[in-house]
Scaffold this motif. Structure first.
Motif, short mmCIF file in Angstrom:
data_model
loop_
_atom_site.label_atom_id
_atom_site.label_comp_id
_atom_site.label_asym_id
_atom_site.label_seq_id
_atom_site.Cartn_x
_atom_site.Cartn_y
_atom_site.Cartn_z
N ASN A 66 0.79 -1.23 0.00
CA ASN A 66 0.00 0.00 0.00
C ASN A 66 0.82 1.28 0.00
O ASN A 66 0.25 2.36 -0.16
CB ASN A 66 -0.94 0.01 1.22
N PHE A 67 2.12 1.20 0.18
CA PHE A 67 2.93 2.40 0.33
C PHE A 67 2.78 3.36 -0.85
O PHE A 67 2.53 4.55 -0.66
CB PHE A 67 4.42 2.06 0.52
N GLU A 68 2.95 2.87 -2.07
CA GLU A 68 2.93 3.76 -3.24
C GLU A 68 1.60 4.49 -3.38
O GLU A 68 1.57 5.68 -3.68
CB GLU A 68 3.26 2.98 -4.51
N ARG A 69 0.50 3.77 -3.16
CA ARG A 69 -0.82 4.41 -3.28
C ARG A 69 -1.02 5.49 -2.23
O ARG A 69 -1.52 6.57 -2.52
CB ARG A 69 -1.95 3.37 -3.16
N VAL A 70 -0.62 5.20 -1.00
CA VAL A 70 -0.80 6.18 0.07
C VAL A 70 0.12 7.37 -0.16
O VAL A 70 -0.30 8.52 -0.02
CB VAL A 70 -0.54 5.54 1.46
N GLU A 94 7.18 16.91 3.38
CA GLU A 94 5.91 16.83 4.09
C GLU A 94 5.14 15.57 3.68
O GLU A 94 4.55 14.89 4.52
CB GLU A 94 5.07 18.07 3.82
N ALA A 95 5.18 15.24 2.39
CA ALA A 95 4.50 14.03 1.91
C ALA A 95 5.13 12.79 2.54
O ALA A 95 4.42 11.87 2.96
CB ALA A 95 4.57 13.94 0.39
N GLN A 96 6.45 12.76 2.65
CA GLN A 96 7.12 11.62 3.26
C GLN A 96 6.78 11.53 4.75
O GLN A 96 6.50 10.44 5.26
CB GLN A 96 8.63 11.74 3.06
N GLU A 125 3.60 8.90 9.00
CA GLU A 125 2.62 9.06 10.08
C GLU A 125 1.39 8.17 9.84
O GLU A 125 0.86 7.55 10.77
CB GLU A 125 2.20 10.53 10.16
N VAL A 126 0.94 8.08 8.59
CA VAL A 126 -0.22 7.25 8.24
C VAL A 126 0.05 5.80 8.61
O VAL A 126 -0.77 5.15 9.27
CB VAL A 126 -0.57 7.37 6.75
N ALA A 174 -4.79 12.94 8.81
CA ALA A 174 -3.46 13.46 9.11
C ALA A 174 -3.21 14.78 8.38
O ALA A 174 -2.64 15.72 8.95
CB ALA A 174 -2.39 12.42 8.74
N ILE A 175 -3.64 14.85 7.14
CA ILE A 175 -3.49 16.09 6.37
C ILE A 175 -4.32 17.19 7.01
O ILE A 175 -3.85 18.33 7.18
CB ILE A 175 -3.89 15.87 4.89
#
Length: 190
Positions: free
Chosen positions: A37-41, A54-56, A61-62, A91-92
């Motif tokens: 799921n990493f790439e999709r998230v 920030e995205a990383q 965090e997710v 989270a955003i």
């Protein structure tokens, strides 16, 4: 949907459910869920924030929150990624609220020095956060179609295949979901 595609979708869904249940019993198995799921998230988060760092941070965090709350996850037949997207949206939104709160704590003099573009950027973040919360309040079928279409960038056809519904039904759910969001956005702007 062809019989082979339906069977494959059921097999994938069942396999995902088994992976999650296994990880709930043994958290060391969460790594496979993370990898799948990493790439999709990350893509979901990266489209909504302004910097790579920030995205990383948010993606990390997710998955941290997902791992910490994995025992509370209940399988409802919806892909696990939808739960991750909800965590990401929250989270955003939380980060946006913290940024807005920090901004409001600045002195009036500093606040007046902000350029108009910075103010509108913060307003846009707040608007997005509010929209994420409203999407979360939609009926489950509408919410899932909206998330798949706009968060996951899937076509009507892809959504219909994944949900096992006709393209017309998906279009109708999308229409109703967007109409519902427009009404809720209008009600909160009053």
């Amino acid at each position: 949907m062809a019989r082979g595609q339906l069977s494959g979708a059921i097999d994938d869904t069942q396999a995902e459910r088994l992976r999650i249940e296994a990880a709930q019993r043994d958290v060391s198995l969460f790594g496979e869920i993370y990898e799948r799921n990493f790439e999709r998230v990350y893509a979901y988060v990266a489209r909504r924030v302004h910097s790579r760092d920030e995205a990383q941070d948010l993606t990390s965090e997710v998955f941290h929150k997902a791992l910490a709350n994995l025992g509370q996850f209940e399988w409802r037949g919806v892909p696990f990624a939808a739960w991750l997207f909800k965590i990401a949206a929250n989270a955003i939104a939380d980060r946006s609220h913290r940024a807005a709160k920090e901004l409001s704590l600045q002195s009036a003099k500093e606040h007046d020095a902000l350029s108009q573009s910075e103010r509108s950027g913060l307003e846009e973040i707040e608007e997005r956060a509010r929209l994420f919360r409203l999407v979360g309040q939609l009926p489950p079928d509408q919410r899932r179609v909206i998330e798949m279409r706009f968060a996951e960038d899937k076509s009507i056809r892809e959504v219909s295949l994944e949900l096992g519904r006709s393209e017309g039904a998906v279009k109708q759910l999308q229409f109703r979901g967007l109409q519902n969001l427009r009404e809720r956005l209008g009600a909160t702007n009053v």
